[in-house]
Enzyme design. Sequence first.
Site, short mmCIF file in Angstrom:
data_model
loop_
_atom_site.label_atom_id
_atom_site.label_comp_id
_atom_site.label_asym_id
_atom_site.label_seq_id
_atom_site.Cartn_x
_atom_site.Cartn_y
_atom_site.Cartn_z
N SER A 138 0.60 -1.17 -0.07
CA SER A 138 -0.10 -0.11 0.03
C SER A 138 0.86 1.26 0.04
CB SER A 138 -0.76 -0.16 1.23
OG SER A 138 -2.13 0.71 1.03
N GLN A 153 -0.74 5.60 6.65
CA GLN A 153 -0.45 4.55 5.37
C GLN A 153 0.69 3.87 6.06
OE1 GLN A 153 -1.98 4.15 2.53
NE2 GLN A 153 -0.76 2.42 2.71
N HIS A 198 0.23 0.20 7.68
CA HIS A 198 -0.38 -0.71 6.96
C HIS A 198 0.71 -1.69 6.92
CE1 HIS A 198 -4.26 -0.44 5.73
NE2 HIS A 198 -4.09 0.87 5.27
N GLU A 248 -1.34 4.94 -5.06
CA GLU A 248 -2.55 4.38 -4.87
C GLU A 248 -3.59 5.42 -4.26
OE1 GLU A 248 -2.12 1.37 -1.74
OE2 GLU A 248 -4.25 0.25 -1.99
N HIS A 249 -3.07 6.16 -3.27
CA HIS A 249 -3.84 7.17 -2.66
C HIS A 249 -3.44 8.52 -2.88
CE1 HIS A 249 -4.51 3.53 -0.05
NE2 HIS A 249 -5.85 3.69 -0.07
N ASP A 305 -10.91 4.34 3.52
CA ASP A 305 -10.60 3.28 3.88
C ASP A 305 -11.67 2.28 4.45
OD1 ASP A 305 -7.96 3.50 3.17
OD2 ASP A 305 -7.13 3.65 5.03
N GLU A 335 -9.64 -10.09 -46.84
CA GLU A 335 -8.90 -11.01 -45.86
C GLU A 335 -8.77 -12.42 -46.34
OE1 GLU A 335 -10.39 -10.17 -41.95
OE2 GLU A 335 -10.08 -8.13 -42.34
N HIS A 381 -16.71 -17.00 -44.85
CA HIS A 381 -17.26 -15.76 -44.20
C HIS A 381 -18.12 -15.10 -45.37
CE1 HIS A 381 -14.29 -16.32 -41.15
NE2 HIS A 381 -14.81 -15.27 -40.42
#
Lengths: 433, 433
Positions: A236, A258, A261, A325-326, A359, A413, A418
């Site tokens: 984190s 933070q 964590h 992340e944050h 959070d 193609e 097709h």
Amino acid sequence: MLRWNEESSQVQAAALMRPAVSASAKVEAICKTILANVKEQGDKALLSMAKEFDNRSNPRLCVPLDEINASEQALSAELKYAIDTAYANVKRFHEAQLPKDIKLSTQPGVVCELKYQAIEAVGIYVPGGSAPLPSSVIMQGVLAQLSGAKTVVLATPVQGDKAINPAILYAAKLCGITTLIESGGAGAIAAMAYGTESVPKVNKIFGPGNSFVTMAKQLVAQTIPGMAIDMPAGPSEVLVIADERANPEFIAADLLSQAEHGADSQVILLCNSESIIEQTQQALTRQLANLSRKETAEQALANSSLILVDSIAQAFDVSAQYGPEHLILQLGDATPYLDKVKNAGSVFVGDYTPESAGDYASGTNHVLPTYGYSATYSSLNLLDFFRTYTVQTITKSGLTQLSKAILPLADAEGLDAHANAVSIRLEAIKNEQ
Amino acid sequence: MLRWNEESSQVQAAALMRPAVSASAKVEAICKTILANVKEQGDKALLSMAKEFDNRSNPRLCVPLDEINASEQALSAELKYAIDTAYANVKRFHEAQLPKDIKLSTQPGVVCELKYQAIEAVGIYVPGGSAPLPSSVIMQGVLAQLSGAKTVVLATPVQGDKAINPAILYAAKLCGITTLIESGGAGAIAAMAYGTESVPKVNKIFGPGNSFVTMAKQLVAQTIPGMAIDMPAGPSEVLVIADERANPEFIAADLLSQAEHGADSQVILLCNSESIIEQTQQALTRQLANLSRKETAEQALANSSLILVDSIAQAFDVSAQYGPEHLILQLGDATPYLDKVKNAGSVFVGDYTPESAGDYASGTNHVLPTYGYSATYSSLNLLDFFRTYTVQTITKSGLTQLSKAILPLADAEGLDAHANAVSIRLEAIKNEQ
């Protein structure tokens, strides 16, 4: 403190370098053995791992429904209110993400639809460890509930002979989860991926975890066709951009929330004021002293940088380069900068929007891309519990007109069959007339 | 012909079994060497591979802009019309998928937003092989264009000393692609993942390819933090559900249009009429005789099953179990069954909606999950070119109220610093009053 403009690009890059994380070959080998055991022996393997790894003397797998239903009786009024409120806010924000099918005619007689289908069976992993994580149940369980998934399995380890935590059970109850498995680590991931006597097999597995959980998720996604996982997990991280009027105590508190964590968490401050950075350093020392997870936070701070920038605009450039992340914006007025936000997982605007709000309870999801994945990966959102497919319906006259686009392309193609699938129909239409 | 109800579940499972595909260790080793070469030597490595693998005597990498702009002069009016129409229909259908940001207040003083950000730099791979694939350019390039990605790189191999095909160039021009690289295989994937002197580094790589391309995509996604790829690739497949009034010639044509894709393609027919199945068998033999890719289609048919079911309802159950990439419904009235469609990539409704319509021009995307991935993975859609992130903005009074949810949860999870980031602010609010 690092003065951004005075450093070489090498020192700048080093300041934004993330701690190396690489799964060891040993973790991979252990996980492969666990996966094979659970695939072969099912519940028996899970129970034996609960004894061995979780120190349970008499392990069980399924939590009985009446235990889930009775869970709230064991909660304080405050904690029940907190879980109820977090649940309601997360539900409100994610309900607004419910997808709508699209149907339109691209040309006369050609109707195309984009349809959303809930992934039928999903698994949610909630790590154990030193404390129960009801917030992790909410952040995943609400989305599964809103999607209408038919099968939702929640797996979480229980340590020793303790009962499973009632806050986990109550959060699961609110999310309508009835299949709750007391099992953790790579074994729990294997159980949800292969299915066992007690654990229904799921199509997609969500949730954070340690290196064994992460490795097991990668292995099942690589080896079982159609099996999906949420996103790559990593340590984190938070990046705070603060201006000269920001409150150093708030900055320090956000960095520490933070840092606690994990030892591999990373926190970065970008500030245009030397004095604020110095005051933040002092506040960090002061606040750190009182934390129960002081040692973890101290280790994390060692990976971290307090950086003096020339301007707030420059801070946003550095942040985009890092891709946090944050991202916390302790700015007098963040408005002019919001369009400059890039590669962030979740943004917290203003002095009174701490990361812990997101959070737990603001309503946004706390499952976010980290470790530089935020340039390409999304914050967890309701669409992660859905898949899309398309439908087209074409009339005879629609096909006749559309054939003028299909046939030359099939020809270019070199795909005869097709073209034939169209021309055989055009002939039938002609013969009818 | 296999009579579904008369078979054991083992035979049933075998009939729906996909041909095994597993990348060899040799492919992996070759790809790793190529990745390392391109990472180290950049353009030089790409040019040397173009000589070695594509037999080019004087290879170049970038297609000059005036060549892209002049491309339509080399196209027939019919092919230009076809590309223009396919482009317009695909654009119309995907434009309707442009995402809208979400902003709401979850409780007073707490505003949460979900925001969409285009992935900044994307790479599109278009395979070479026996024929150019302008449809592959359109199916990916339109989405990149609509997303507003800043950098779009298209890489495609050119064989020998031929010029790059003008249909590819013209499709790229319509999609606004200006960085077009003549490079193929694992080398092209490496170039887009790492960047070279000529090739900009991208964040996400899209596009189908052979086993080297697929392996290279997997390797860069696993080893470069933040690098993403579109979806796991596998052999193509179709499942047709037809009723007793269906046209066996149409059925056979649809099965063959899938079978000609590759020897590992799989085609399955589920029909409630023995007579229709027998007539389809005869039509298959007849139509097969005239195909230029007859041998490929014959090999694919060997992997395939014509299955007699009891009822159309049962056919939908079997289809959900298989999870086909393409699902064709040749039914008098498919309406009552559309809600029973599950695990399909793209659905073609009615006798006059052949798969080739979606492959080229109806407007839906032809990049679809296959090989059983359609239970969890989506058909390629515009959101694959975006990422989401969240933003929250909380007022002082908002935080005061929300703290009643945050603090008990932080406490239950044993995260002091998370609580402290809130309480330090509550104190500041109190001191102001």
